[in-house]
Scaffold this active site. Structure first.
Site, PDB file in Angstrom:
ATOM      1  N   CYS A  70       0.833  -1.198   0.000  1.00 17.43           N
ATOM      2  CA  CYS A  70       0.000   0.000   0.000  1.00 17.43           C
ATOM      3  C   CYS A  70       0.878   1.262   0.000  1.00 17.43           C
ATOM      4  O   CYS A  70       1.562   1.531  -0.976  1.00 17.43           O
ATOM      5  CB  CYS A  70      -0.973  -0.038   1.169  1.00 17.43           C
ATOM      6  SG  CYS A  70      -2.416   1.030   0.925  1.00 17.43           S
ATOM      7  N   HIS A 117      -3.663  -5.620   1.263  1.00 13.51           N
ATOM      8  CA  HIS A 117      -3.333  -5.934   2.654  1.00 13.51           C
ATOM      9  C   HIS A 117      -3.811  -7.349   2.994  1.00 13.51           C
ATOM     10  O   HIS A 117      -4.666  -7.921   2.319  1.00 13.51           O
ATOM     11  CB  HIS A 117      -4.050  -4.974   3.602  1.00 13.51           C
ATOM     12  CG  HIS A 117      -3.598  -3.563   3.533  1.00 13.51           C
ATOM     13  ND1 HIS A 117      -2.438  -3.129   4.125  1.00 13.51           N
ATOM     14  CD2 HIS A 117      -4.169  -2.465   2.953  1.00 13.51           C
ATOM     15  CE1 HIS A 117      -2.313  -1.822   3.927  1.00 13.51           C
ATOM     16  NE2 HIS A 117      -3.344  -1.396   3.218  1.00 13.51           N
TER      17      HIS A 117
END
Length: 492
Positions: free
Chosen positions: A334, A432
């Site tokens: 991310c 994630h």
């Protein structure tokens, strides 16, 4: 029968409110009750994607799991995600409504209380008992005006409060009795009982302390809870609970996770941290990356540009170059993925003043931060070896460039994510939660020359929640807590 509710507030942060609510949620669920966890306002950069397409704090996600209920945005209607020392992103009922400095946020609270009460009454419509968690300290009377997180909510709903103190940090008698002393009389009157958490040693040695607190406050003593050692096996939400660095193992592959100031969703590394075959440690700024690390992970960030500056200030950019020269691997997730690129642009000022900064230049990609936020569960396969994965997206920004033509992941719907370079030595993606997938974790560990334990991470979390429930059943008067719970006042 109408739902009842009871609220758990603390004398301070990190006294164990979230864990106690999770344990009680599992204990009461095992008793056959339909339990709903609820936190009016949370402040955390660790969040989870809900079944209804929003996001809530990770603590409420764990509590929902403990209650064996699907996550919903109504379990945590106001989520603050800190982006600077004075400002946060504001998420209301799962959706980002903007950024606010602390002073401006105070003015928003009357409107936010409406959303909080709406979510609360929506949640308890199909519930036997709601376990409400406060935020921070109940004694922060400087924030009492307009409060939606602690006594403001308790007053609005007229539900009783259990106050939790942490004996491990010392001064628990003063913190409990002192909280009563500083509260307004009508707020103090809502406190029906107290708990003392994280006790170590012989409980008989603190029997007089429990009696003293009860005598001075006239609150019901609900239990002295010994330290629960297996708490480390459950996802932590606050950076206060982030494991610090220690002495590295000499005979296991080292995984270094860079804990920059606005690190987010760091609980996704718990499945790796609990594996015996590797040594995973979070490095605070000022701690160098070990020369023999197998992998360096750049995790998510709530303020990517600011954390990139912190990374450079810590000298980690230089350490990363040396790490790669020695053949080590780098993985960015991310915000960490964005940092690996050549440029990060923020033309609309989502993270601060509009502008652009140079990235680390390890992947030939560029990122533009945008207002749209991706929030979804995903699955697919790694591109290099077709290993399956499951995870979730939670990010703003679009990333593209030559390296993105060699994606790290391919989703089941055909979309591609991430980038790979240097023959797989450097990789990054937006997804994630990859390491909670037992098959992917085992596959990834084999690439480091070690083997996974074979344990299911999800099963381990559930077993730990069961053990926590049994721990609380032993040391807390749960029957008395049920007696204290009340039907909330209807809000029209």
């Amino acid at each position: 029968m109408p739902a009842r509710a009871i609220m758990f507030q603390g004398t301070g942060s990190d006294v164990g409110k979230s864990l106690i609510v999770a344990g009680l949620a599992r204990a009461l669920t095992l008793r056959g009750l339909k339990v709903a966890p609820f936190k009016p306002q949370n402040m955390s950069n660790n969040a989870a994607v809900t079944a209804d397409g929003g996001e809530i704090g990770r603590a409420q996600a764990l509590q929902a799991r403990a209650a064996r209920r699907p996550m919903t945005v109504h379990m945590n209607p106001v989520l603050l995600k800190p982006q600077s020392e004075i400002g946060s992103q504001v998420v209301v009922q799962g959706r980002v409504i903007g950024n606010a400095k602390a002073s401006a946020y105070q003015a928003m609270k009357p409107q936010l209380m409406k959303a909080v009460l709406d979510s609360f009454h929506h949640l308890i419509a199909d519930t036997d008992i709601a376990l409400v968690e406060g935020a921070g300290s109940a004694s922060e009377i400087n924030l009492r005006a307009g409060d939606i997180a602690n006594m403001g909510f308790a007053q609005a709903t007229q539900i009783p409060v259990v106050l939790i103190g942490d004996i491990d940090r010392g001064g628990v008698i003063a913190s409990l009795v002192g909280t009563q002393a500083v509260l307004a009389p009508d707020d103090a009157a809502l406190i029906a009982g107290f708990l003392v958490n994280k006790f170590r040693g012989d409980p008989a040695l603190f029997a007089s302390g429990m009696s003293e607190i009860a005598t001075r406050t006239r609150w019901t003593s609900l239990g002295l809870i010994p330290h629960f050692a297996d708490a480390r096996r459950l996802p932590a939400e606050d950076a206060l609970g982030l494991p610090g660095g220690g002495v590295w193992s000499r005979d296991r592959p080292k995984i270094a996770v860079l804990a920059y100031p606005r690190i987010s969703n760091f609980d996704e590394f718990d499945p790796l941290r609990l594996e015996d075959g590797v040594d995973l440690q979070f490095l605070r700024p000022g701690t160098p990356i070990p020369g023999d690390a197998a992998v360096v992970i750049l995790p998510g960030s709530k303020a990517t540009i600011a954390d990139l500056a912190a990374l450079r200030e810590a000298g980690w950019d230089i350490d990363l170059q040396a790490h790669l020269r020695r053949g080590g691997r780098v993985l960015g997730i991310c915000g960490g993925y964005q940092m690996l690129g050549r440029m990060i642009s923020d033309p609309d000022g989502h993270e601060g003043a509009p502008g652009a900064v140079a990235g680390l230049g390890l992947l030939d990609i560029e990122t533009t931060l945008t207002g749209d936020k991706a929030l979804r569960d995903v699955e697919g396969r790694l591109t290099q070896d077709e290993a399956p994965f499951r995870g979730y997206e939670m990010h703003i920004g679009r990333t593209d460039g030559p390296a993105a033509q060699h994606p790290f992941l391919v989703f089941s719907d055909g979309r591609r994510d991430g980038a790979v370079a240097a023959g797989g030595q450097i990789a990054g993606c937006y997804v994630h939660g990859l390491f909670a997938d037992d098959h992917l974790r085992a596959h990834w560990l084999r690439g480091l020359g070690t083997t996974a334990s074979g344990q299911s991470y999800d099963a381990d979390v559930d077993a730990t929640l069961d053990a926590l429930a049994a721990h609380l059943e032993r040391y807390i008067d749960i029957d008395r807590i049920l007696d204290l719970a009340r039907v909330p006042r209807a809000i029209t």
